[in-house]
Enzyme design. Sequence first.
Site, PDB file in Angstrom:
ATOM      1  N   ARG A 161      -2.395 -15.131   3.634  1.00 31.72           N
ATOM      2  CA  ARG A 161      -2.314 -13.845   4.371  1.00 31.72           C
ATOM      3  C   ARG A 161      -1.164 -13.115   3.514  1.00 31.72           C
ATOM      4  NH1 ARG A 161      -2.567 -17.065   8.905  1.00 31.72           N
ATOM      5  NH2 ARG A 161      -4.244 -16.477  10.301  1.00 31.72           N
ATOM      6  N   LYS A 187       1.291 -15.455  10.747  1.00 37.39           N
ATOM      7  CA  LYS A 187       0.963 -14.633  11.899  1.00 37.39           C
ATOM      8  C   LYS A 187       0.679 -15.395  13.177  1.00 37.39           C
ATOM      9  CE  LYS A 187      -2.599 -11.032  13.022  1.00 37.39           C
ATOM     10  NZ  LYS A 187      -3.693 -10.462  12.347  1.00 37.39           N
ATOM     11  N   HIS A 268      -6.346  -8.267   1.973  1.00 41.36           N
ATOM     12  CA  HIS A 268      -6.958  -9.393   2.821  1.00 41.36           C
ATOM     13  C   HIS A 268      -8.151  -9.751   1.781  1.00 41.36           C
ATOM     14  CE1 HIS A 268      -8.163 -11.476   6.467  1.00 41.36           C
ATOM     15  NE2 HIS A 268      -9.304 -11.122   6.279  1.00 41.36           N
ATOM     16  N   ARG A 271      -8.056 -13.703   0.649  1.00 37.58           N
ATOM     17  CA  ARG A 271      -8.214 -14.645   1.924  1.00 37.58           C
ATOM     18  C   ARG A 271      -9.739 -14.484   2.293  1.00 37.58           C
ATOM     19  NH1 ARG A 271      -5.490 -17.479   5.847  1.00 37.58           N
ATOM     20  NH2 ARG A 271      -6.014 -17.057   8.048  1.00 37.58           N
ATOM     21  N   HIS A 294      -6.497 -21.073   9.960  1.00 32.91           N
ATOM     22  CA  HIS A 294      -7.317 -20.421  11.242  1.00 32.91           C
ATOM     23  C   HIS A 294      -7.184 -21.320  12.366  1.00 32.91           C
ATOM     24  CE1 HIS A 294      -9.618 -17.288   8.772  1.00 32.91           C
ATOM     25  NE2 HIS A 294      -9.202 -16.683   9.731  1.00 32.91           N
ATOM     26  N   TYR A 303     -16.245 -15.075   9.164  1.00 33.84           N
ATOM     27  CA  TYR A 303     -16.688 -15.031   7.487  1.00 33.84           C
ATOM     28  C   TYR A 303     -17.873 -15.837   6.992  1.00 33.84           C
ATOM     29  CZ  TYR A 303     -11.666 -13.514   7.528  1.00 33.84           C
ATOM     30  OH  TYR A 303     -10.664 -12.658   7.786  1.00 33.84           O
TER      31      TYR A 303
END
Length: 328
Positions: A161, A187, A268, A271, A294, A303
């Site tokens: 990130r 995050k 972004h 990533r 994740h 994704y």
Amino acid sequence: MTRALTTRSNRQALSSSEPGAAKYAKASKAANTQRAYRAAWNEFTAWAAGRGARALPAEASTVVDYLGSLADAGARVSTISVKRAAISFAHRTAGEADPTSAEAVRMVMAGISRKLGRAAQKKAPVTLDDLRAVMAALPADSLAGQRDRALLLVGWAGAFRRSELVALDVADLRLGAELTVAVRRSKTDQEGRGMLKVIPALEEKDLCPVTALRGWLNAAQIKSGPVFRRIDRWGHMRAERLTAQSVALVVKAACQAAGLDARAFSGHSLRAGYVTAAAQGGADALEIAEQTGHKSLEVLRGYIRDTGRLSRRATLAAFGRAGHEAHD
């Protein structure tokens, strides 16, 4: 009476403990979230005051009118959701009943979502081909070029990130035959448990993150402190670290230099590009999540579905051609 006493008790508990417990209450939300909530709350209180309504505690009808006014003004669903969350957070922090949980508010949000749509405009991932084009376009003889090469390759290969990337210090790195990076906080890890990302060296030196990072640190003579730092317009490196927004600017500028549409990319995109390429290369969701961090595989599968790999395999299987994908 009981709610009033609870509210007063909560407020007194926080105010009397400054700078102790209150700072931990504030730290329950990331800095960016705090800023967004503060701005949203200030906007709501000003809106309520202009209509003679009470902001704290607010009536559900006040919140309904406010959210409706945002939608009428053309605000996005995501923006309205953040503002609703800010109102909720302010009330819960103050020990007041949350007006945003009322059925009327939920119904209005559902209507706004249906009418305006939730479809987010995703930025394009930086694919492996894009990455090669960007590396070829970056100047190799400037300090900024070396920094951007390391930033982009490490950011892509580590599925970082933006905030994680710019927070890196030299002490977080183990740079040898491969690169091991300690991510102290992210995050989805506000408690600071941390995680390790491992980036192997590549034979293709123009795409090797380990080579690029070592070249940047040597050229800039960085021995400690922030890894990625600001370079002024005269090409001089400054002590302060880059910001998360700087990553987006570097990505866009590099993509434009490579002849790509810079408007389609963001910070972004690095990533997202890693996830896309890893999925297309045959890595499964658990393997990819080991690098991306994740916690929700459902988010990650979003994704992977975008790559079309799984649907392509399913269609081949439906035609009795499973295992022939590599030859088609």
